[in-house]
Design an enzyme around this catalytic site. Structure first.
Site, PDB file in Angstrom:
ATOM      1  N   ASN A 131      -3.747   9.223   3.660  1.00 19.47           N
ATOM      2  CA  ASN A 131      -2.509   8.602   4.131  1.00 19.47           C
ATOM      3  C   ASN A 131      -2.405   8.476   5.645  1.00 19.47           C
ATOM      4  O   ASN A 131      -1.445   7.890   6.145  1.00 19.47           O
ATOM      5  CB  ASN A 131      -1.305   9.407   3.616  1.00 19.47           C
TER       6      ASN A 131
ATOM      7  N   HIS B 155       0.760   4.359  -2.715  1.00 23.89           N
ATOM      8  CA  HIS B 155       0.482   5.735  -2.321  1.00 23.89           C
ATOM      9  C   HIS B 155       1.640   6.668  -2.691  1.00 23.89           C
ATOM     10  O   HIS B 155       1.421   7.851  -2.941  1.00 23.89           O
ATOM     11  CB  HIS B 155       0.185   5.808  -0.825  1.00 23.89           C
TER      12      HIS B 155
ATOM     13  N   ARG C  36       0.824  -1.201   0.000  1.00 25.84           N
ATOM     14  CA  ARG C  36       0.000   0.000   0.000  1.00 25.84           C
ATOM     15  C   ARG C  36       0.865   1.260   0.000  1.00 25.84           C
ATOM     16  O   ARG C  36       0.587   2.232  -0.697  1.00 25.84           O
ATOM     17  CB  ARG C  36      -0.901  -0.012   1.224  1.00 25.84           C
TER      18      ARG C  36
ATOM     19  N   HIS D 280      -5.820  -5.771  -3.096  1.00 25.49           N
ATOM     20  CA  HIS D 280      -6.738  -5.927  -1.966  1.00 25.49           C
ATOM     21  C   HIS D 280      -6.918  -7.397  -1.571  1.00 25.49           C
ATOM     22  O   HIS D 280      -7.691  -7.694  -0.658  1.00 25.49           O
ATOM     23  CB  HIS D 280      -8.103  -5.332  -2.304  1.00 25.49           C
ATOM     24  N   THR D 281      -6.225  -8.283  -2.224  1.00 27.26           N
ATOM     25  CA  THR D 281      -6.283  -9.695  -1.831  1.00 27.26           C
ATOM     26  C   THR D 281      -5.607  -9.928  -0.486  1.00 27.26           C
ATOM     27  O   THR D 281      -5.786 -10.979   0.131  1.00 27.26           O
ATOM     28  CB  THR D 281      -5.644 -10.587  -2.905  1.00 27.26           C
TER      29      THR D 281
ATOM     30  N   THR E  82      -3.833   6.671   7.668  1.00 25.17           N
ATOM     31  CA  THR E  82      -3.918   5.299   8.183  1.00 25.17           C
ATOM     32  C   THR E  82      -2.791   4.408   7.670  1.00 25.17           C
ATOM     33  O   THR E  82      -2.820   3.196   7.856  1.00 25.17           O
ATOM     34  CB  THR E  82      -5.276   4.663   7.818  1.00 25.17           C
TER      35      THR E  82
ATOM     36  N   THR F 278      -9.182 -15.615   1.572  1.00 26.24           N
ATOM     37  CA  THR F 278      -7.786 -15.910   1.907  1.00 26.24           C
ATOM     38  C   THR F 278      -7.101 -14.581   2.238  1.00 26.24           C
ATOM     39  O   THR F 278      -6.330 -14.050   1.436  1.00 26.24           O
ATOM     40  CB  THR F 278      -7.067 -16.607   0.738  1.00 26.24           C
TER      41      THR F 278
ATOM     42  N   ASP G 129      -3.328 -14.015  -3.847  1.00 26.02           N
ATOM     43  CA  ASP G 129      -3.868 -14.914  -4.856  1.00 26.02           C
ATOM     44  C   ASP G 129      -4.995 -14.195  -5.594  1.00 26.02           C
ATOM     45  O   ASP G 129      -5.117 -12.976  -5.514  1.00 26.02           O
ATOM     46  CB  ASP G 129      -4.351 -16.226  -4.221  1.00 26.02           C
TER      47      ASP G 129
ATOM     48  N   ASP H  18     -10.005  -9.370   2.025  1.00 28.22           N
ATOM     49  CA  ASP H  18     -10.419 -10.564   1.282  1.00 28.22           C
ATOM     50  C   ASP H  18     -10.928 -11.595   2.275  1.00 28.22           C
ATOM     51  O   ASP H  18     -10.161 -12.161   3.053  1.00 28.22           O
ATOM     52  CB  ASP H  18      -9.217 -11.092   0.487  1.00 28.22           C
TER      53      ASP H  18
END
Length: 329
Positions: free
Chosen positions: A99, A70, A66, A177-178, A101, A226, A231, A223
Site C-alpha cells: 500500500n 485494496h 485501486r 489494469h486497463t 504506493t 489505451t 475498455d 495498458d
C-alpha cells in the site's frame, strides 16, 4: 473496524451493461439507494467533484479504483485503508508494503468529497461508501475519456476462494489494469537478469527504456494501447504477450483463465457485464452495516473516543493484501 459500510452500488454504470446486467445477491443490511432520503444528492456531489478532478488528472481515476480494491481485499470493505497511523496507535494499512504506493491524491480526494457531503447532508455518509461510489464513478469517467505481482494464477486462486471470489472474478477484476500506471519494481523481475520468455521481445525492449535497471523509481502505463480509457484492450495486450505483471500475463497462460481472456478481448460488453458483477461481489466482502461501525468526521482518523477494534497485522492478512496488489496494482 473503522467505519460502517451501509451501501453497495454497482461499481460501474457502463451503458452496454446497464440494461441486462446481473448482480450477485445483496448482503443483508445493504441497499442500492440507502441515501435516497438522508442525502439524496450524495451521488451527484461525488460525480461532480470527480468530473472536475479527473479532467485535470486522469490518473486519479485509476488511483481511486485501486484504493477501493485494496480496501475490500483486507478484512472487507470498511474504509480501513483510509486510516493513517496515530501516535502510539497500531500500524495502519497504508504502511504495509503493498500500500505504500497508493496515491496521496486519491486519499485526499476521499476527504474532500467527505467534506462536501457533510456540508450538504450532515455526517450521514460513511467513508467506505464514499470510496465505493468514487471507484464506480471513476470507471464511468475513464470509460469515456494480493500475492505480489510475480505470483501466477494457481497461487492466487486459493486466496481468492477464501473470500468467495473465483477464476472468473480474477480475470474480470484484473481488467482494472486497463487504466493507471505501474512501478518498475513490480515487474522488473521479468526483465532482469534475463527476460521472461512469456513476454513479447519488442515489449520487453520498450520497457527497458523506462526501467533500465532493477529497483528504479520509474513508472509506466498498465495498458500500452489505451492507457487512459476503461475498455477491453488490457486483454488484447495479454493475447500479444504484453501484460506487465506475471499475474497479468499468466491469465493467458493458465488453461482455466485463458478462455476468459480470449472472450473479453473480442467482446467488450461481456467484460463490462462481468466486471460489474465481480466488483459488486467484491464490494460485499465482510462489510459492516447499521451500527457495526462509525461514520468518520475525517476519513483518515477514527472519531474521538472510538475504540480500537482493528485486527493486528499478520502474515495471513498481508498475503491477502498482496492478492489485492496482484489484481489492482
Amino acid at each position: 473496524m473503522a467505519t460502517a459500510t451501509l451501501l453497495v452500488l454497482a461499481v460501474c454504470l457502463i451503458p452496454a451493461a446497464a440494461a441486462a446486467v446481473k448482480y450477485p445477491p445483496v448482503a443483508k443490511g445493504l441497499s442500492f439507494d440507502y441515501y435516497k432520503k438522508s442525502c439524496p444528492k450524495a451521488e451527484s456531489i461525488v460525480r461532480d467533484f470527480l468530473t472536475k478532478a479527473i479532467s485535470k488528472d486522469v490518473g486519479l481515476a485509476a488511483a481511486l479504483i485501486r484504493l477501493h480494491f485494496h480496501d475490500c481485499f483486507v478484512k472487507g470493505c470498511d474504509g480501513s485503508i483510509l486510516l493513517t497511523k496515530t501516535p502510539g496507535g497500531p500500524d495502519s494499512e497504508q504502511e504495509q508494503p503493498p500500500n505504500v504506493t497508493l496515491r496521496p491524491s486519491a486519499l485526499k480526494a476521499i476527504n474532500d468529497i467527505r467534506a462536501l457531503l457533510e456540508k450538504a447532508c450532515g455526517r450521514v455518509v460513511s467513508c467506505s461508501d464514499i470510496l465505493t461510489i468514487a471507484a464506480r464513478d471513476s470507471v464511468k469517467l475513464v470509460q469515456d475519456a494480493l500475492p505480489p505481482p510475480f505470483f501466477n494464477v494457481q497461487q492466487i486462486l486459493p486466496f481468492l476462494a477464501k473470500i468467495n471470489l473465483d477464476a472468473t472474478d480474477l480475470v474480470a477484476l484484473s481488467g482494472a489494469h486497463t487504466v493507471g500506471i505501474a512501478h518498475c519494481t513490480s515487474f522488473d523481475n521479468r526483465l532482469f537478469p534475463t527476460q521472461d520468455t512469456t513476454m513479447d521481445k519488442w515489449f520487453a525492449g520498450h520497457l527497458k527504456l523506462t526501467c533500465p535497471v532493477v529497483n528504479t523509481t520509474n513508472t509506466t502505463v498498465n495498458d500500452i494501447r489505451t492507457p487512459n480509457v476503461f475498455d477491453n484492450k488490457y486483454y488484447v495486450d495479454l493475447q500479444n504477450r504484453q501484460g506487465l505483471f506475471t499475474s497479468d500475463q499468466d491469465l493467458f497462460v493458465n488453461s482455466t483463465t485463458k478462455p476468459l481472456v480470449k472472450k473479453f478481448a473480442v467482446d467488450q460488453s461481456a467484460f463490462f457485464d462481468q466486471f460489474v458483477y465481480s466488483v459488486v461481489k467484491m464490494g460485499q466482502i465482510q462489510v459492516l452495516t447499521d451500527s457495526q461501525g462509525q461514520i468518520r468526521g475525517n476519513c483518515s482518523v477514527r472519531n474521538p473516543g472510538a475504540g480500537d477494534d482493528e485486527l493486528p497485522w499478520s502474515a495471513a492478512v498481508e498475503t491477502v493484501v498482496e492478492v489485492a496488489e496482484s489484481i489492482a496494482l
